[in-house]
Design a protein around this motif. Sequence first.
Motif, mmCIF file in Angstrom:
data_model
loop_
_atom_site.group_PDB
_atom_site.id
_atom_site.type_symbol
_atom_site.label_atom_id
_atom_site.label_comp_id
_atom_site.label_asym_id
_atom_site.label_seq_id
_atom_site.Cartn_x
_atom_site.Cartn_y
_atom_site.Cartn_z
ATOM 1 N N MET A 296 32.002 -44.572 -50.555
ATOM 2 C CA MET A 296 31.848 -43.863 -49.685
ATOM 3 C C MET A 296 30.401 -44.158 -48.807
ATOM 4 N N LYS A 297 30.900 -44.641 -47.845
ATOM 5 C CA LYS A 297 30.012 -44.230 -46.824
ATOM 6 C C LYS A 297 30.201 -43.284 -45.634
ATOM 7 N N LEU A 298 29.081 -42.522 -45.279
ATOM 8 C CA LEU A 298 28.821 -41.633 -43.915
ATOM 9 C C LEU A 298 28.622 -41.866 -43.181
ATOM 10 N N SER A 299 29.286 -41.946 -41.591
ATOM 11 C CA SER A 299 29.068 -41.982 -40.389
ATOM 12 C C SER A 299 28.403 -41.369 -40.234
ATOM 13 N N THR A 300 27.712 -42.285 -38.685
ATOM 14 C CA THR A 300 25.934 -41.172 -37.754
ATOM 15 C C THR A 300 26.985 -39.631 -37.531
ATOM 16 N N GLY B 281 31.695 -29.901 -46.914
ATOM 17 C CA GLY B 281 33.479 -30.413 -47.698
ATOM 18 C C GLY B 281 33.669 -29.904 -45.715
ATOM 19 N N ASP B 282 33.977 -28.737 -45.596
ATOM 20 C CA ASP B 282 34.292 -28.705 -44.131
ATOM 21 C C ASP B 282 34.170 -29.019 -43.412
ATOM 22 N N VAL B 283 32.496 -29.785 -42.976
ATOM 23 C CA VAL B 283 32.304 -29.928 -42.210
ATOM 24 C C VAL B 283 32.346 -31.588 -41.890
ATOM 25 N N LEU B 284 32.233 -32.179 -43.289
ATOM 26 C CA LEU B 284 32.092 -33.732 -43.585
ATOM 27 C C LEU B 284 33.760 -33.361 -42.950
ATOM 28 N N ARG B 285 34.608 -33.348 -43.721
ATOM 29 C CA ARG B 285 35.795 -34.303 -43.307
ATOM 30 C C ARG B 285 36.042 -33.632 -41.767
ATOM 31 N N ALA B 286 35.898 -32.609 -40.849
ATOM 32 C CA ALA B 286 35.845 -32.055 -39.206
ATOM 33 C C ALA B 286 35.760 -32.877 -38.562
ATOM 34 N N LEU B 287 34.606 -34.464 -39.752
ATOM 35 C CA LEU B 287 34.033 -35.235 -38.619
ATOM 36 C C LEU B 287 34.465 -36.694 -39.392
ATOM 37 N N GLU B 288 34.778 -36.544 -40.498
ATOM 38 C CA GLU B 288 35.200 -38.339 -41.151
ATOM 39 C C GLU B 288 36.443 -38.264 -41.227
ATOM 40 N N GLY B 289 37.207 -36.664 -41.407
ATOM 41 C CA GLY B 289 38.078 -37.162 -42.037
ATOM 42 C C GLY B 289 38.867 -36.652 -43.224
ATOM 43 N N LYS B 290 39.266 -37.754 -44.411
ATOM 44 C CA LYS B 290 39.515 -37.488 -45.617
ATOM 45 C C LYS B 290 37.915 -38.392 -46.601
ATOM 46 N N LEU B 291 37.569 -37.699 -47.377
ATOM 47 C CA LEU B 291 36.190 -38.407 -48.138
ATOM 48 C C LEU B 291 36.502 -38.655 -48.596
ATOM 49 N N GLU B 292 38.235 -39.792 -48.496
ATOM 50 C CA GLU B 292 38.062 -40.671 -50.247
ATOM 51 C C GLU B 292 37.643 -41.302 -49.593
ATOM 52 N N ASP C 29 37.520 -36.594 -56.505
ATOM 53 C CA ASP C 29 37.901 -34.882 -56.842
ATOM 54 C C ASP C 29 35.775 -34.927 -56.891
ATOM 55 N N SER C 30 35.569 -35.697 -57.799
ATOM 56 C CA SER C 30 34.516 -35.397 -57.567
ATOM 57 C C SER C 30 32.963 -35.131 -57.194
ATOM 58 N N ILE C 31 33.326 -36.378 -55.563
ATOM 59 C CA ILE C 31 32.789 -36.011 -54.565
ATOM 60 C C ILE C 31 33.304 -34.824 -53.860
ATOM 61 N N ASN C 32 34.740 -34.547 -54.053
ATOM 62 C CA ASN C 32 35.294 -33.469 -53.215
ATOM 63 C C ASN C 32 34.597 -31.773 -53.713
ATOM 64 N N THR D 261 31.436 -31.072 -55.473
ATOM 65 C CA THR D 261 30.410 -31.484 -54.446
ATOM 66 C C THR D 261 30.130 -30.541 -53.456
ATOM 67 N N VAL D 262 30.767 -31.374 -52.268
ATOM 68 C CA VAL D 262 30.399 -30.991 -51.231
ATOM 69 C C VAL D 262 31.216 -29.496 -50.528
ATOM 70 N N ASN D 263 32.927 -29.457 -51.611
ATOM 71 C CA ASN D 263 33.096 -27.752 -51.433
ATOM 72 C C ASN D 263 32.762 -27.291 -51.711
ATOM 73 N N GLY D 264 31.059 -27.019 -52.953
ATOM 74 C CA GLY D 264 30.056 -26.913 -53.272
ATOM 75 C C GLY D 264 29.057 -26.194 -52.748
ATOM 76 N N ILE D 265 28.715 -27.100 -51.537
ATOM 77 C CA ILE D 265 27.900 -26.879 -51.407
ATOM 78 C C ILE D 265 28.003 -26.040 -50.005
ATOM 79 N N MET D 266 27.152 -25.189 -49.726
ATOM 80 C CA MET D 266 27.543 -24.124 -48.109
ATOM 81 C C MET D 266 26.075 -23.865 -47.834
ATOM 82 N N LEU D 267 26.439 -23.779 -46.351
ATOM 83 C CA LEU D 267 25.694 -24.400 -45.554
ATOM 84 C C LEU D 267 24.875 -22.957 -45.317
ATOM 85 N N ASP D 268 24.810 -21.905 -45.702
ATOM 86 C CA ASP D 268 23.574 -21.026 -45.803
ATOM 87 C C ASP D 268 22.776 -21.561 -46.817
ATOM 88 N N ALA D 269 23.436 -21.838 -48.388
ATOM 89 C CA ALA D 269 22.270 -22.937 -49.183
ATOM 90 C C ALA D 269 21.391 -24.200 -48.381
#
Length: 153
Positions: free
Chosen positions: A1-5, A77-88, A118-121, A123-131
């Motif tokens: 998986m590669k994230l875009s800008t 995860g909320d942010v990335l899915r809003a911008l990238e769509g599915k993270l599969e 499942d590992s990607i989700n 991870t990204v769901n476990g990191i919150m913006l406040d951290a």
Amino acid sequence: MKLSTKGRYGLRALVDLARYSEEEPVSISSISAREDISEGYLEQLMALLKKAGLVKSIRGAAGGYVLARPAGQISVGDVLRALEGKLEPAECAAYHPDEGCQAADSCVTKYVWKKINDSINDTVNGIMLDALVEQSRQLRPGEEEKEKACSRK
């Protein structure tokens, strides 16, 4: 998986917004200056984040953007899915019952894709913006004070 800008810059912009919008809305131009992202691109990203319910826009002379909910309730995860769509990492119909797959019963690779997904989700769901905001404060201490001093001039 590669994230875009979109994902990379959007996450940076949202961390900046979370850090600086605690007292007042943050303008696109101030995020642009701090993060070195073009204002036009930030406007596109903020439109997607607003549509996803992660930010709110405030109109007027003192307007800008604020988070739609506390930073501790917004995951990467909320942010990335809003911008990238599915993270599969691979589109595999075998683990989407509604899509169906003719080889689902005999395909062993579906377990690999599911485990990676499942590992990607997780991870990204476990990191919150406040951290991330706290990490930003540790990496770039004193920026809030500099920002306030500059805005008073």
